[in-house]
Design an enzyme around this catalytic site. Structure first.
Site, PDB file in Angstrom:
ATOM      1  N   HIS A   1       0.511  -1.221   0.240  1.00 37.23           N
ATOM      2  CA  HIS A   1       0.253  -0.229  -0.052  1.00 37.23           C
ATOM      3  C   HIS A   1       0.869   1.506   0.211  1.00 37.23           C
ATOM      4  CE1 HIS A   1      -3.312   2.809   1.243  1.00 37.23           C
ATOM      5  NE2 HIS A   1      -3.715   2.468   0.700  1.00 37.23           N
TER       6      HIS A   1
ATOM      7  N   LEU B   1     -10.928  -3.473   2.190  1.00 39.06           N
ATOM      8  CA  LEU B   1      -9.963  -2.828   1.672  1.00 39.06           C
ATOM      9  C   LEU B   1      -8.583  -1.995   2.616  1.00 39.06           C
ATOM     10  CD1 LEU B   1      -8.751  -1.791  -1.379  1.00 39.06           C
ATOM     11  CD2 LEU B   1     -10.485  -0.235  -0.722  1.00 39.06           C
ATOM     12  N   ASP B   2      -7.215  -1.886   2.309  1.00 42.48           N
ATOM     13  CA  ASP B   2      -6.581  -1.289   3.342  1.00 42.48           C
ATOM     14  C   ASP B   2      -6.396  -2.638   4.484  1.00 42.48           C
ATOM     15  OD1 ASP B   2      -6.008  -0.240   0.833  1.00 42.48           O
ATOM     16  OD2 ASP B   2      -6.997   1.329   1.530  1.00 42.48           O
ATOM     17  N   GLU B   3      -6.439  -3.111   4.798  1.00 46.62           N
ATOM     18  CA  GLU B   3      -6.444  -3.229   6.108  1.00 46.62           C
ATOM     19  C   GLU B   3      -6.389  -4.496   6.957  1.00 46.62           C
ATOM     20  OE1 GLU B   3      -8.155  -1.222   8.493  1.00 46.62           O
ATOM     21  OE2 GLU B   3      -8.610   0.073   7.378  1.00 46.62           O
TER      22      GLU B   3
END
Lengths: 277, 277, 277, 277
Positions: free
Chosen positions: B186, B221-223
């Site tokens: 990311h 998402l992104d986690e």
């Protein structure tokens, strides 16, 4: 519940972890945290174990000896504050940081006393109601000066001696009294810029990074086992004085982190190196 | 001599280390390296042990089960190269770094194939004599596009899937096929600047540090669980483009370090976190 | 609109900035970015100015001479790609990083050719359709070997020569042909661990940080002006091989950042130091 | 010789550097150090110039106005110590660091007074013979509490107000009295983990790096212009308490560096960002 740290340093052998933790388990001790390291190149085994239990029987160390190789170095250390004598010259930054951290219980130490070969830091130490011993080296030879300091230190029976910018070289006779017990902060990224005026050396060399090194003191100046190092980026616009100013921040940070590691029993010295768990 | 890595994740219990290493010792296996971690807050025990021995009997895992708490997650992994499928879009920096490292044996991976939803990186991949699958998302719905990619991936039976700047969000259906097997980079210091255009967000916020985060992909998402993060200092003179340019260096470095940790079996996922030994 | 970079290095004097920027302003040039540095200790003035304008008259440099102190070093450099010849031995990491960055236009360079005293990196270079010259030192004395390389280099008229892990010491005769034009990556945090096997030296010393240094090559081995340095933390568990592996990541990152600075005309050499704007 | 710092923030225009330095030169002032920055995206020009001369005529600022675009923000600041009021709650680390640095002249500040909404830090402050004002918020509404603090602060006419872990949110009314004059340390790497208990949030998210942010206070909580940020690496073995303990070292280091930059007039606020020369 009582809590202690077990430190083992011995020749490597098969089954060591099983045997050691087996003895602890048989003693009703719980392992809170365990770290081992094997130096394969030298066939050496290192272990640090935090133990907790209702009681620590005297037989624990005896029984551990039955499962450990000969010539092992094994110690069982109480958790809790360590007694520290601090030696200083004129610079306040490392001393000040340790004083504040000790005052606010951010370091597990009890500062027994501060010894200075100059008097300038006495007022700062006394603000914190701690004894300051002014032991000037003026008019004394090195042996006489160290003998006076050793006398004062002996009274405090310190666990560690912290050289917080103490700017005189200690003799092998002094150092041999406190092996692996004297921690120094070197104002440089060792092994670069050994010796005097490292920031001037760094400035002349035009380096883009400067650092500091905390190490145990041995007989070889600037050559003891390294505990902690850190660096900061610098550039062409830094004068030698700027380098020194920024260097002081790194010095105090590195020294205080090294002290935290040492009093937390995270550091094992072997040869001229350290294992830092 | 054979070498394997034993990974254990279970409820904490007294004597686990003794019992586990005892089973290994009884099997004639030597412990090359051992790491444990206990999450006291959650009462969870994690262990990674590098074992070496003339042979690994099938009974090893069975006997370990007799000393471990129920519902443990235990695996014994061969040392050696892991098969990786890489997914990309248009940016070359992460892919290029992995290609070079794999080419020069600096990463313990075998790149099975590269899949791109754009064609721009095909020539670079083919320089290294690796299959490139161009699977455009144009004209397809998300489900159709993912189905095509999953088909291709399945043929390669990868150990891990690496999203090397693959700029499309994967559906939970895709992710659920490869739990804790998909690694993403990311372009931000998560949890800051979640979502699109993080460097623009960073520039607008005037931050003095930017970073990148490598994480396992989960349905959020992104986690997912963070594997590795790193940062670089920036200043007011950086445009959003400068931030992106410098950010790319951090991205590739973080992704490649995360991949090294994962294929070296240094990473255990638990909940939304990782233990990285 | 045309864009150029003006670099000035001269004795310090009052009003220099006013006078210099006044000449540029009178020529209808706009200052995009301006940086100055005065080394007060040595009374030396450095300036880097990015200029933009419809045209750069030949009279610009002449008129600047009328306002500058004597013995100034002034140059006006075109923005745009610089020609680079890369010299290598066997290690792929630095070369590979530069190849990928150049391929994906992440560095403002044109790689004219790669010269190797071993053949092992030829296939990698040829993947990118670049000329590789294998010039072995076997059976040649140093002078003969260098003469062959200088011949090849001269044909390419490079702006810079990049030693991307070229493991032979260059003679003063070679270096004097390309003063402040040869960039080397030293696998150490200079001035520590000068010379051979620095990672082994670092391991033996038990350092907690290792680094790399990019510098211009002068006649003194390992002693030229430093352009960029960086470090990573290491610990007791790193073998000498681990140190080397992690060191390679720092080496490639530092070399590529140094090259970016140099081709961007951000670096001025003076004496044995650099100003890096 | 007198020394001052000239700070200019205005719309960008051709020839600004020539004109500004021309006025200084005509006034017999020597430029010790000069930095400019142009935000091309916003067409804004920033300049910081250290000037030295036998005297600074009042006409300097007037004449500068004749060459500057309208609506410029121009100030000429004396070199020398700045007066600072420090606000605290219970934590000693940031306050202690500033006290020691001020005591040993490592920061160009004069600490006018310390205000605490708790009494616990009073003994520490009084060790340094500085006034401590205990102004509890108990039994007061926010407006009454702030009014009492503003009264005390006004008496000291501070150049800056330092929130050294002052754990209450200030109202827009308070902040508007000291625009760009209140410096806060946020115990997080903004914009991540905004709000309360950031170390617990960080622990729950399993981040591998934590940081701290020093910023000017504006009406939006945690959202003012960032002055300085720094980070440290952490890992799975850190409890939320460990994160907080290590975080305190970063907090104190970042706050003290930000304060150094601000009192050295290196920081220009524009919009919600800073230029830090």
């Amino acid at each position: 519940m009582e809590r202690k740290v077990l430190i083992i340093d011995c020749a490597d052998a098969p089954g060591l972890i099983t045997k050691i933790t087996g003895v602890c388990f048989a003693h009703g001790l719980n392992i809170i945290k365990n770290s081992e390291f094997v130096d394969n190149a030298q066939g050496r085994f290192f272990m640090r174990t935090e133990l907790e239990g209702p009681a620590f029987a005297n037989s624990l160390l005896t029984e551990l000896q039955t499962v450990l190789p000969e010539k092992n170095q094994t110690r069982l250390v109480d958790a809790g504050k360590k007694r520290v004598v601090i030696m200083v010259t004129k610079e306040a930054h490392c001393l000040g940081d340790i004083l504040i951290k000790s005052y606010s219980d951010a370091l597990d130490i009890e500062i027994a006393a501060v010894i200075g070969n100059h008097q300038v830091l006495q007022p700062l130490v006394e603000k914190f109601d701690l004894p300051f011993h002014y032991i000037s080296h003026e008019g004394l030879n090195r042996h006489e000066h160290e003998a006076m300091m050793l006398d004062v230190i002996a009274n405090y029976r310190p666990d560690y001696i912290l050289l917080a910018k103490f700017m005189r070289v200690l003799t092998p006779e002094f150092v041999s009294q406190y092996p692996s017990k004297i921690i120094n902060i070197h104002h440089s990224f060792l092994p670069a810029f050994i010796g005097a005026a490292p920031y001037k050396q760094a400035w002349e060399r035009g380096v883009k990074i400067i650092g500091a090194t905390a190490h145990f003191v041995t007989n070889s100046l600037d050559e003891g086992p390294i505990i902690k190092q850190d660096v900061i980026p610098v550039d062409h616009s830094f004068s030698a004085e700027d380098l020194a100013r920024c260097g002081r921040d790194v010095e105090k940070s590195v020294l205080s982190k090294a002290l935290h590691l040492v009093v937390n029993e995270d550091v094992i010295v072997y040869g001229n190196k350290t294992v830092v768990f």
